[in-house]
Design an enzyme around this catalytic site. Structure first.
Site, mmCIF file in Angstrom:
data_model
loop_
_atom_site.group_PDB
_atom_site.id
_atom_site.type_symbol
_atom_site.label_atom_id
_atom_site.label_comp_id
_atom_site.label_asym_id
_atom_site.label_seq_id
_atom_site.Cartn_x
_atom_site.Cartn_y
_atom_site.Cartn_z
ATOM 1 N N LYS A 1 0.859 -0.953 -0.010
ATOM 2 C CA LYS A 1 -0.148 0.063 0.204
ATOM 3 C C LYS A 1 0.775 1.429 -0.072
ATOM 4 O O LYS A 1 1.555 1.665 0.854
ATOM 5 C CB LYS A 1 -1.001 0.005 1.091
ATOM 6 C CG LYS A 1 -1.983 1.201 1.014
ATOM 7 C CD LYS A 1 -2.685 1.537 2.491
ATOM 8 C CE LYS A 1 -1.813 2.583 3.342
ATOM 9 N NZ LYS A 1 -1.705 3.783 2.429
ATOM 10 N N CYS B 1 13.553 10.470 7.244
ATOM 11 C CA CYS B 1 13.695 9.831 8.684
ATOM 12 C C CYS B 1 14.626 9.964 9.298
ATOM 13 O O CYS B 1 14.936 10.005 10.743
ATOM 14 C CB CYS B 1 12.860 8.414 8.707
ATOM 15 S SG CYS B 1 13.706 7.717 7.410
#
Lengths: 274, 476
Positions: free
Chosen positions: B182, B290
C-alpha cells in the site's frame, strides 16, 4: 553418635551480583524449599541493576567476555553433582556446560560472521557491525530446568547485553544455583539478574518497562499472556523474541538466531580521499 | 543570489491517466465499494489523478491473489528465474527512469535533481542488487535452506515513494515471497506506474499487488489473517499501533520509523564541508527524511563561525518549482504536513528558541516552507525532541565529546547520526557510543543497496538493504 544435621540453603533472588530476599518479604514452597516470591518492585530493581551493568559489559572486549563466559562453564562443570542433587539429570548438566562453552566462543566471532564491509557504489568506507541492544528481559522455559535456562541466558549476554531472567516457577532451584555459579565466575554484578516466583507478577512489569530494550518470551506457554506481553512491549518498541509453538528440541544445534535477535546492526560510513 | 532563467524538466515524458484502479492479480481493477481519493501536485494543488481507495474486500482479494501466486508460481520457481524477473524490472526502471523521476517530482514535490539523481538510480540499483540474491540464498548466512515467509503486507510512506517501494518489494521477491503493497495516499502514482512495469516485465500475476488507499486500507492489510509478514515504514506512533495489532499472531514484523538525528560538528571540522553536510542533512528532500540531521550539535568554540557560514549557505538555497533543474528545495508534500511543520515551529518560538530564515520568496499556490533554523534550543524544547519532518534545523551546542554523546543519545529515537571532525580516533570513539543504526562520519544522507539501514530504540527494528535486509523476508 547422632547423625549430623545438615545446613540447609536459603534460596534467594540474584540482583546486581547480590542475593537479596524479595523486598516483599514473601516466599513460596516449591521443590521442598522456600523460594523467594519476587514482586513487581524486585523486577524494577533488577532492571536498574541490569542497566547499570550495560556500560561495562557491552564495553568490555569480546575476548574478555569470552574468557569470563568460559570461566562460567568451568564453574558449571565443578558443580555438576550439586545440580544432579537438585534432580537435574547428569546428561543435562553436561549438555548445559557444553552449550555454555559453545556460546562463550562466539563472543569474538559473531561480528565477523554477522557483520562486515559493504561494497557501496562510491568512494566510501562502509562497515556494518553488530552491537548489543541493551537490557533484555528473558522468560526462561519451564523445562529443562538447567539446559533451557542456559540456552536462553548465554546467547543474550555473550554479545554484551545484560538480562533480567524470570526463572521457571516450578523448578527455580537450578536457576538460583546457576546464579551461584555466575557469582563466582568474575561475571560483573548486574549482567545476569534472576527472579523467582510467579510469571504473572514479574513478567508484565518487565514487558512494559521503558528501560528494557528487548524481551524473550520463550518460557511463556499461554498464548493469551504472550499476546498481552507483546502489546505491552510495543510501547517502547522492544525487540520481541516470540515463543516457538510446539515442543522445542533443546539438544539441537541452536544456530545464531537467539544471539542475532538481540543485536542491533550499526553501519558506519566515511569518505575515502586524500 | 544569482538570477537563473527557469530550467524546467519537461512534463511531456509522463502520461498520467485521469483515474487508476487497484493492481490485483496482474490487472487493474475497480475497488469493490468504489471509493476514491485524489492525488494532488503539492507544488500547484492541481489534481493529478483520481485514485481508488481500497477497502477490506479489496485487500482480501489482493491477499488471496498473492497467496495463490506464492503457492502456485513464485514459491516453487527456481531462484535463478525469480532473479531474471527482478533483473528485468531493474532494467525497465533504468530505461524509464526520467519518466519515473518526473512523475515522482509531480506527485511528491521533491526537486527533479533529487528524484532524477538520487531516488531513481537507487531504485534501479536496489532491484539489481536483490535480483542477484534470489539464486544465492543458501549462501547468505541464514542456514543451508532458508525459506520465504509467504505473503508480505507492506505499507510505505510518502517521502521517497518509489525508493521505499524498492526497499520493500526487491528483497521480498528475491527471497521468494509475494507482496501486497500500500503506497501512501498522497503519493501513489509511481507505485501505479511500477505496476505497469511489472506487466511489462511479464511478472507472473499476483506476485506484486498494489492496493492504494489511506490509513484504513493499511490497517485492513496489516490485520489480514492471510498475511505472514508485515513491513512498515512511517511514523513511530503508527509503528507502535502495528506492533500491537500483530501481537500474538504469527506475522513477522519489521519497522522503520521516525528519527531525530544529531549531526555533531567538532571544532576541528573543515567548516565548509561540514556546512554542506548540515545543509544536505536537513534540507535534502525538504527535510522529509526519517534519518534527517535535524539536531545540529556544534562545539561551542566554533558555533558562531559555523552558524555564520550556515546562514550564508542557506541564503543560496533555491526554493520553488520541483521540476526546475536549479531547485534545491521543493514543495512540502501535503497541507497536513505543512500544518504540522508550522505548529512545531510556532512551538519552538513560543518556548523561547530564536527562529531564523533567509529572505525567501515562496510561490503563491501549493505548500511551501522556507528553510529555517532555531538557535538557543534546549534539550527540553519540543523542536529538539519531536520529529518535525520538514526543513527545520534545531541548533544546540556542546563543550566535550562526552557531552556530545550524552545529548545525541538523549532521544527515544536511534536511526542515524553524523560526526564532523578531522580526528580519526575521535570518529571511531564517537561511532561506538552513538546509539544509532547508521553513522555518517564527514558525510551525511548516503544510501546504498548493499548498506543495511534501520534504527535502534523507537526508530524501529530490522534492517533494510544488504545481506541483512534478506533476514526480514526469510524464516530465520
Amino acid at each position: 553418635m547422632s547423625e549430623r544435621v545438615a545446613v540447609r540453603k536459603t534460596y534467594k533472588l540474584f540482583i546486581g551480583g547480590k542475593f537479596p530476599r524479595s523486598e516483599s518479604g514473601r516466599s513460596y514452597l516449591v521443590q521442598d524449599s522456600n523460594v523467594s516470591l519476587a514482586s513487581r518492585k524486585d523486577a524494577r530493581d533488577a532492571v536498574v541493576a541490569a542497566r547499570a551493568a550495560v556500560k561495562g559489559w557491552a564495553g568490555a572486549t569480546a575476548y574478555n567476555r569470552g574468557q569470563i563466559l568460559y570461566r562460567v562453564a568451568e564453574m558449571l562443570e565443578g558443580r555438576r553433582e550439586q545440580f544432579v542433587a537438585l534432580g537435574v539429570p547428569g546428561d543435562e548438566v553436561d549438555a548445559a556446560t557444553d552449550r555454555w562453552v559453545w556460546y562463550a566462543g562466539w563472543s569474538d566471532k559473531l561480528a565477523q560472521v554477522y557483520g562486515g564491509a559493504n561494497p557501496v557504489a562510491g568512494p566510501y568506507f562502509n562497515l556494518s557491525a553488530p552491537e548489543p541492544t541493551g537490557v533484555v528481559a528473558v522468560v526462561a522455559p519451564e523445562a529443562p530446568a538447567l539446559l533451557g535456562l542456559v540456552s536462553v541466558i548465554a546467547p543474550a549476554i555473550v554479545t554484551g547485553n545484560t538480562v533480567v531472567v524470570a526463572a521457571s516457577p516450578s523448578a527455580p532451584l537450578a536457576a538460583v544455583t546457576l546464579a551461584e555459579v555466575l557469582a563466582t565466575s568474575d561475571l560483573p554484578g548486574g549482567v545476569v539478574n534472576i527472579l523467582t516466583g510467579r510469571l504473572s507478577e514479574t513478567v508484565p512489569t518487565l514487558a512494559a518497562h521503558m528501560d528494557v530494550n528487548a524481551i524473550d518470551l520463550t518460557g511463556v506457554t499461554d498464548g493469551e499472556l504472550a499476546a498481552d506481553l507483546e502489546v505491552r512491549a510495543a510501547e517502547n518498541l522492544k525487540r520481541v523474541l516470540r515463543p516457538v509453538p510446539g515442543d522445542h528440541d533443546w539438544t539441537a544445534d541452536p544456530g545464531l538466531g537467539r544471539m542475532t535477535a538481540l543485536l542491533e546492526t550499526k553501519t558506519v560510513w566515511h569518505p575515502k580521499g586524500v | 543570489m544569482f538570477e537563473y532563467a527557469p530550467a524546467p524538466e519537461s512534463r511531456s515524458v509522463v502520461d498520467i491517466k485521469p483515474s487508476y484502479g487497484l493492481f490485483i492479480d496482474g490487472r487493474f481493477v475497480d475497488p469493490a465499494d468504489g471509493g476514491s481519493l485524489k492525488s494532488v501536485n503539492p507544488a500547484s494543488e492541481e489534481v493529478l489523478a483520481e485514485i481508488a481507495e481500497g477497502g477490506a474486500q479489496d485487500v482480501d482479494r489482493a491477499v488471496r491473489a498473492a497467496r495463490k501466486a506464492y503457492e502456485k508460481v513464485w514459491g516453487p520457481m527456481p531462484g535463478r528465474d525469480r532473479a531474471k524477473y527482478l533483473y528485468r524490472i531493474a532494467r525497465i526502471i533504468q530505461e524509464r527512469s526520467r519518466e519515473l523521476a518526473v512523475l515522482e517530482s509531480l506527485d511528491n514535490g521533491k526537486p527533479i535533481k533529487e528524484s532524477r539523481d538520487v531516488d531513481l538510480p537507487l531504485v534501479a540499483a536496489h532491484f539489481f542488487y536483490y535480483a542477484g540474491w534470489a539464486d544465492k540464498l543458501p549462501h547468505a548466512g541464514f542456514g543451508v535452506n532458508p525459506q520465504p515467509l509467504g505473503v508480505a503486507a507492506q505499507v510505505i510512506p510518502w517521502n521517497f515513494p518509489l525508493l521505499m517501494l524498492a526497499w520493500k518489494i526487491a528483497p521480498a521477491l528475491a527471497a521468494g515471497n509475494t507482496v501486497v503493497l500500500k503506497p501512501a495516499e498522497t503519493t501513489p502514482l509511481t507505485a501505479l506506474l511500477f505496476a505497469e512495469i511489472c506487466q511489462q516485465a511479464e511478472l507472473p500475476a499476483g506476485v506484486v499487488n498494489i492496493v492504494t488507499g489511506a490509513g484504513e486500507t493499511g490497517r485492513a492489510l496489516v490485520e489480514h489473517d492471510g498475511v505472514d509478514k508485515v513491513a512498515f515504514t512511517g511514523s513511530t506512533d503508527v509503528g507502535r499501533a502495528i506492533a500491537r495489532a500483530v501481537a500474538g499472531s504469527r506475522k513477522k514484523l519489521t519497522l522503520e520509523l521516525g528519527g531525530k538525528a544529531a549531526n555533531i560538528v567538532f571544532d576541528d571540522a573543515p567548516v565548509d564541508q561540514a556546512v554542506e553536510g548540515i545543509v544536505n542533512g536537513i534540507f535534502f528532500n525538504q527535510g522529509h527524511v526519517c534519518c534527517a540531521g535535524s539536531r545540529l550539535l556544534v562545539q561551542e568554540s566554533v558555533a558562531e563561525q559555523v552558524l555564520d557560514s550556515l546562514k550564508r549557505r542557506m541564503a543560496q538555497l533555491r526554493v520553488g518549482d520541483p521540476l526546475d533543474k536549479n531547485t534545491d528545495i521543493g514543495a512540502i508534500n501535503s497541507a497536513a504536513q505543512l500544518a504540522r511543520i508550522q505548529e512545531l515551529t510556532e512551538a519552538g518560538a513560543a518556548e523561547g528558541a530564536q527562529r531564523w530564515s533567509p529572505p525567501c520568496e515562496l510561490p503563491e499556490r501549493g505548500f511551501w516552507f522556507a528553510p529555517t533554523l532555531f538557535t538557543g534550543v534546549t534539550q527540553a524544547h519540543r523542536i529538539a525532541r519531536e520529529e518535525i519532518f520538514g526543513p527545520v534545523l534545531s541548533v544546540l551546542t556542546f563543550r566535550t565529546p562526552a557531552e556530545a554523546v550524552e545529548k545525541a543519545n538523549n532521544t527515544p529515537y536511534g536511526l542515524s547520526a553524523g560526526i564532523w571532525t578531522e580526528k580519526g580516533s575521535r570518529i571511531l570513539w564517537m561511532a561506538d557510543r552513538l546509539r544509532a543504526g547508521v553513522v555518517w562520519a564527514n558525510t551525511f544522507n548516503k544510501f546504498d543497496p548493499t548498506s543495511p539501514f534501520g534504527g535502534y530504540k523507537e526508530s524501529g527494528y530490522g534492517r533494510e538493504g544488504g545481506r541483512h535486509g534478506l533476514e526480514a523476508y526469510l524464516n530465520v
